[in-house]
Design an enzyme around this catalytic site. Structure first.
Site, PDB file in Angstrom:
ATOM      1  N   ASP A 339       0.824  -1.205   0.000  1.00 43.42           N
ATOM      2  CA  ASP A 339       0.000   0.000   0.000  1.00 43.42           C
ATOM      3  C   ASP A 339       0.865   1.266   0.000  1.00 43.42           C
ATOM      4  O   ASP A 339       1.965   1.267   0.552  1.00 43.42           O
ATOM      5  CB  ASP A 339      -0.883  -0.034   1.257  1.00 43.42           C
ATOM      6  CG  ASP A 339      -1.891   1.094   1.288  1.00 43.42           C
ATOM      7  OD1 ASP A 339      -2.642   1.231   0.311  1.00 43.42           O
ATOM      8  OD2 ASP A 339      -1.919   1.842   2.287  1.00 43.42           O
ATOM      9  N   GLU A 368       1.806  -0.135  -4.784  1.00 42.18           N
ATOM     10  CA  GLU A 368       0.787   0.805  -5.255  1.00 42.18           C
ATOM     11  C   GLU A 368       1.461   2.141  -5.558  1.00 42.18           C
ATOM     12  O   GLU A 368       1.969   2.811  -4.662  1.00 42.18           O
ATOM     13  CB  GLU A 368      -0.287   1.020  -4.187  1.00 42.18           C
ATOM     14  CG  GLU A 368      -1.356   1.997  -4.644  1.00 42.18           C
ATOM     15  CD  GLU A 368      -2.083   2.710  -3.497  1.00 42.18           C
ATOM     16  OE1 GLU A 368      -3.137   3.287  -3.754  1.00 42.18           O
ATOM     17  OE2 GLU A 368      -1.587   2.687  -2.352  1.00 42.18           O
TER      18      GLU A 368
END
Ligand code: CA
Length: 626
Positions: A339, A368
């Site tokens: 993330d 990400e």
């Protein structure tokens, strides 16, 4: 006097054992609320292990370990006396087994924790890795399907209610709901499941999204237990499905037990007043960047309920790295999605990736990177050390730029550098990646407007886009519900995180079944399923070399070439414009010399004469070369 004295002595004699016992109870047991990681394995590449013990005044005890092959290297006391960090070294020949970590006071045993070293599970079905041969189905477990109503509300959790009418409340979906739909996912053509984090999020509000971790070693009870999560991975593997785990390095939730009793002040990046990250990636790569901007990007808090971890702190580094290794070894996960990659501390993340890849060579890792240019995406990938001197060791990223380009092309923008030309241009910049086939490609996810809405609910464009997703280079990722035309703009983001219809027993329609979908939804589903299943058996679409041609007359063409010893090449033709086109194929001769016919994968139509190919408006043709 004498009698009284005697009575007093008697009383004392009677009370003495109780007093001694009381004293023993108070002083005897070293108490631990957490021992992380709670167990470990023999035979890991890295012999070092740092065990964090959290318990009232635990730093007041001396630690002893006595087990063949396990060396107690150092015990760290930190600012908060409720913590000890115990450095162990596990010899290569250490045997699996249990041993006590003993806590002593004045040489006396005041308690122990039974630590276990397990044997590693070397089964072939574990940690297979996720590649461009796969199709990832990405879902939010709270919003996909409720397979177990008994876990909908857990009274001990801070968020005590469930309310499907409220966008940011819990809706009751869980891991059992996903298991119940393995067959659905397989029929669709998906090979891999990625869920938003299943880890405990014991937050008062909006705990459903999973990105506010409150216990790194615990699956959220509203999804199941750790054992159940492991069983979910095993069951998926038994069905030929792979599993990606979504993990967060950057921040935790304010409900984290560790936030409530922090080991040390610099466990977090502290600011005099609340400072949010700018969500800008540029300062971390910009040679002109101001230091203050860089600090804000990396050390600013994600939101005020998600404090930013200080990844320069070696104790934080060990804690996170070991936690991720623990989950992979424990559950046999195939891939990790990282993330908010851009906001992490770069040297730490490089060290992390090196360690993870060393333990698990087949593990897939992608970050990400919701950034806006190819160079900024490529900056985060491994092998790019231009003017930087640091290799991130990150194999893959989420290809946000390709997604933006696809929207522009499908929505018919025309110009020398726009529309299909930009698409062509962006793919030509793949030279910036060590291996662009490791990019995860996607047209939507939980943080953005849904694909069908962005293309104005134009069904032709929808099919055209899905055909591109499943034939381009990279690892395709489908967001749950896109296959049944779920729509909405991400303002607010809760609108793109709605429940999959049919995931709850009380739902009026069940769109997991053909009978529950309307005509157009079935057409969409069948389109995706047909191509995804074709892709499963097409080495050309999975790993074949991509050859693209300069767009002419607004038509963009690429080939996915047959790989040695198998399969047929595939030709993809995109006409994004509103009018039909006739494509002359003469200039593709180098790809088509031995071709005698073409087969349209989606209609099964055969083309024996293909000197020219009619391409309808707003269409992507996928043609197999015979
Ligand atoms: Ca449930």
């Amino acid at each position: 006097m004498k009698n009284l004295n005697l009575s007093f002595k008697l009383l004392l004699l009677l009370l003495l054992p109780l007093l001694v016992q009381a004293q023993r109870i108070v002083k005897s047991n070293a108490k631990f609320d957490h021992v992380d990681p709670m167990f470990w394995w023999v035979g890991m590449k890295n012999p070092k292990l740092q065990v964090m013990v959290h318990g009232k005044a635990i730093a007041g005890y001396t630690v002893k370990v006595d087990y063949p092959g396990v060396k107690l290297v150092e015990v760290h006391k930190v600012e908060n006396p409720n913590y000890l960090f115990i450095d162990l070294e596990i010899a290569a020949d250490a045997k699996a087994g249990k041993f006590p970590i003993r806590f002593l006071e004045n040489g006396k045993n005041k308690g122990s924790y039974s630590y276990e070293l397990k044997n590693r599970d070397k089964s072939a079905s574990r940690i297979q890795g996720v590649t461009n041969k796969d199709l990832i189905y990405f879902l939010m477990p709270d919003r996909f399907s409720n397979g177990d109503q008994s876990n909908d509300v857990v009274k001990s959790m801070a968020e005590k209610t469930m309310n499907r009418a409220e966008m940011y409340a819990r809706h009751g979906g869980d891991i059992q709901g996903v298991i119940n739909h393995f067959d659905y996912l397989k029929a669709l053509g998906a090979t891999t499941i990625w869920m938003t984090p299943e880890i405990e999020n014991d937050m008062t509000n909006a705990s459903y999204h999973g990105y506010a971790v409150t216990d790194h070693y615990k699956i959220d009870p509203r999804y199941g237990t750790n054992e159940f999560y492991k069983s979910y991975v095993d069951q998926a593997h038994a069905q030929g499905l792979k599993i990606i785990k979504d993990i967060v390095h950057n921040h935790i939730g304010t409900g984290h037990w560790m936030f409530k009793d922090m080991p040390m002040k610099d466990w977090l990046n502290q600011w005099p007043v609340f400072t949010q990250t700018s969500y800008r990636d540029e300062p971390v790569m910009d040679p002109h960047a101001a230091e203050s901007d860089k600090k804000k990007t990396v050390d600013g808090w994600f939101v005020n309920s998600m404090p930013d971890l200080n990844e320069r702190n070696p104790f934080v580094q060990n804690y996170l790295t070991q936690n991720h290794i623990w989950w992979i070894e424990y559950a046999g996960i195939d891939g990790l999605r990282l993330d908010t990659y851009a906001y992490n501390d770069a040297p730490y993340m490089a060290d992390w990736a090196t360690k993870l890849k060393s333990e698990f060579p087949s593990l897939t890792i992608f970050g990400e990177t919701l950034v806006n240019s190819v160079p900024s995406q490529a900056f985060f990938t491994q092998g790019n050390t231009v003017n930087r001197g640091l290799d991130t060791q990150l194999p893959g990223i989420t290809d946000n730029v390709l997604k933006n380009t696809i929207y522009e092309a499908l929505n018919g923008k025309i110009g020398w550098t726009d529309g299909v030309f930009r698409l062509y241009n962006v793919l030509s910049q793949d030279f910036l990646y060590q291996d662009p086939s490791r990019n995860v490609i996607f047209w939507d996810n939980h943080d953005m407007s849904r694909f069908y809405s962005v293309i104005n609910e134009d069904f032709d464009k929808y099919k055209s886009g899905m055909a591109l997703l499943l034939t381009m280079r990279g690892i395709p990722q489908l967001y749950y519900g896109t296959e049944i035309l779920m729509k909405n703009f991400s303002d607010p983001d809760g609108l793109v995180r709605s429940d999959f219809p049919g995931g709850w027993a009380s739902d009026q329609s069940n769109k997991f079944t053909a009978a529950g979908r309307n005509k157009q939804e079935n057409e969409a589903w069948n389109f995706v399923s047909k191509l995804a299943n074709y892709r499963k058996n097409s080495p050309a679409l999975q790993t074949g070399k991509m050859i693209q041609y300069v767009p002419e007359d607004g038509v963009y063409v690429y080939f996915r070439c047959a790989v040695e010893n198998g399969g047929k090449s595939v030709m993809v033709i995109l006409n994004a414009e509103d009018k039909a086109k006739i494509l002359k194929t003469g200039r593709f001769a180098e790809q088509m010399t031995n071709t005698t016919s073409l087969k349209n994968i989606l209609t099964d139509e055969k083309l024996n004469d293909f000197k020219t190919i009619a391409v309808p408006a707003k269409t992507t043709l996928v043609l197999e070369l015979n």
